[in-house]
Design an enzyme around this catalytic site. Structure first.
Site, mmCIF file in Angstrom:
data_model
loop_
_atom_site.group_PDB
_atom_site.id
_atom_site.type_symbol
_atom_site.label_atom_id
_atom_site.label_comp_id
_atom_site.label_asym_id
_atom_site.label_seq_id
_atom_site.Cartn_x
_atom_site.Cartn_y
_atom_site.Cartn_z
ATOM 1 N N ASP A 49 72.330 -18.309 59.879
ATOM 2 C CA ASP A 49 71.774 -19.616 60.250
ATOM 3 C C ASP A 49 70.291 -19.698 59.877
ATOM 4 O OD1 ASP A 49 70.799 -17.906 62.176
ATOM 5 O OD2 ASP A 49 71.353 -19.160 63.888
ATOM 6 N N SER A 50 69.745 -18.600 59.321
ATOM 7 C CA SER A 50 68.406 -18.662 58.730
ATOM 8 C C SER A 50 68.370 -19.691 57.606
ATOM 9 C CB SER A 50 67.990 -17.282 58.197
ATOM 10 O OG SER A 50 68.983 -16.756 57.345
ATOM 11 N N ASP A 88 77.526 -17.114 60.423
ATOM 12 C CA ASP A 88 76.838 -17.190 61.721
ATOM 13 C C ASP A 88 77.333 -18.382 62.526
ATOM 14 O OD1 ASP A 88 74.936 -15.528 62.833
ATOM 15 O OD2 ASP A 88 73.316 -16.231 61.530
ATOM 16 N N LYS A 118 79.495 -14.210 63.246
ATOM 17 C CA LYS A 118 78.450 -13.464 63.964
ATOM 18 C C LYS A 118 77.919 -14.327 65.097
ATOM 19 C CE LYS A 118 74.138 -12.566 62.172
ATOM 20 N NZ LYS A 118 73.264 -13.264 63.139
ATOM 21 N N GLU A 120 74.867 -14.240 68.408
ATOM 22 C CA GLU A 120 73.697 -13.565 68.987
ATOM 23 C C GLU A 120 73.887 -13.383 70.486
ATOM 24 O OE1 GLU A 120 70.062 -15.630 68.108
ATOM 25 O OE2 GLU A 120 70.394 -15.541 65.943
ATOM 26 N N GLU A 187 68.116 -6.406 65.292
ATOM 27 C CA GLU A 187 66.970 -7.055 64.625
ATOM 28 C C GLU A 187 65.650 -6.765 65.342
ATOM 29 O OE1 GLU A 187 67.390 -11.206 63.587
ATOM 30 O OE2 GLU A 187 65.288 -11.339 62.975
HETATM 31 O O1 KIV Z 1 70.499 -15.774 60.100
HETATM 32 C C1 KIV Z 1 70.246 -14.694 59.536
HETATM 33 O O2 KIV Z 1 69.846 -14.635 58.370
HETATM 34 C C2 KIV Z 1 70.427 -13.475 60.320
HETATM 35 C C3 KIV Z 1 69.916 -12.203 59.730
HETATM 36 C C4 KIV Z 1 68.439 -12.178 59.832
HETATM 37 C C5 KIV Z 1 70.534 -11.016 60.346
HETATM 38 O O3 KIV Z 1 70.938 -13.514 61.388
#
Ligand code: KIV
Length: 273
Positions: A49-50, A88, A118, A120, A187
């Site tokens: 989600d970055s 994510d 994924k 968090e 992280e």
């Molecule tokens: O969203 C992302 O890019 C991430 C990585 C930094 C692990 O969660």
């Protein structure tokens, strides 16, 4: 019978089996063309989600939606054939209940064809991790610095900088691993803490700004290529593509302004021959 060789993608169990073995290579990707470039070298491609910050210029990942993740997840699946693609779950799509998490994770998997998702969070998420994995959704955990919590934690500072803060983070790691996650992103935590977590959990840890002792590493592709203006201090730049792109664009702009742009002449001259 066709003798065409079928390319087999890595699966979540393949990655799970790498605990303590060959280091797991992972990068983020949000597009078909970058997915194609990294697929050959990566075991895992994360549609992180970055993308909210990298692609859309947002300040945080909080505004990212499920639809954004699905669109880019599909693109990455189209561009890759070998790596396990993990998508994510964005903020607000899984925290309300384990049922909400399952419905949205199932939508992501059906609509993108990805192999895992994924999420968090640590202990608070363990029940959800168990619920999803028992129902066919492979889960990659993510502990330490969890950027979706920026509004409660207040900054993107590294976690567990003092030894007295280690215990809850270790508890988080164990809880997610014991609930059935197949791997765990760690992280921005102090190096000895990431090392201890890696020793304590039975699943592979994938570090980002954590420790070389993790079972694998992940970076945001655009950060390591030198394409993002603000990069965390721990990121090693393996390329510096920003100036190269700028030079190419400047050359193009100069050609157009000087009416030196080649246009179609080469096509017509080929036809005359
Ligand atoms: O969203 C992302 O890019 C991430 C990585 C930094 C692990 O969660």
């Amino acid at each position: 019978m066709s003798v065409q060789e079928q390319i087999k993608r890595f699966t979540a169990p393949d990655i799970r089996a790498r605990k303590g073995g060959d280091p797991i290579v992972s990068l983020t990707s949000y597009h078909a063309h970058t997915a194609r470039l990294v697929d050959r070298y990566c075991d895992v491609i994360l549609v992180g989600d970055s993308l909210g910050m990298v692609m859309h210029g947002l300040e945080t990942t909080v505004p990212v939606t499920l639809d954004m993740m699905i669109l880019q997840g599909l693109a990455v699946m189209r561009g890759s054939s070998r790596a396990l693609v993990v998508v994510d779950m964005p903020f607000g799509s899984y925290e309300a209940s384990k049922e909400q998490a399952f419905m949205n994770a199932a939508r992501v998997m059906k609509e993108t064809g990805c192999g895992a998702i994924k999420m968090e969070g640590g202990r608070r998420l363990a029940e959800t991790v168990r619920f999803l994995t028992e129902r066919g959704v492979p889960v990659m955990g993510h502990i330490g610095l969890t950027p979706q919590s920026i509004n409660t934690i207040g900054s993107f500072r590294a976690q567990g900088r003092e030894e007295k803060d280690w215990e809850p983070i270790e508890d988080d790691a164990r809880a997610v691993a014991e609930a059935g996650a197949f791997s765990l992103v760690v992280e921005a935590v102090a190096e000895p803490l990431a090392r201890r977590i890696t020793e304590q959990v039975a699943i592979p840890t994938i570090g980002i700004g954590a420790s070389a002792a993790c079972d694998g590493q992940i970076l945001v592709l655009e950060d390591m290529l030198g394409l993002t203006p603000r990069v965390p201090r721990f990121v090693k730049r393996y390329g510096d593509l920003g100036p190269g792109i700028e030079a190419a664009v400047a050359g193009y702009a100069n050609d157009v302004r000087a009416r030196a742009f080649p246009g179609n002449e080469h096509v017509y001259s080929m036809k005359k021959k």
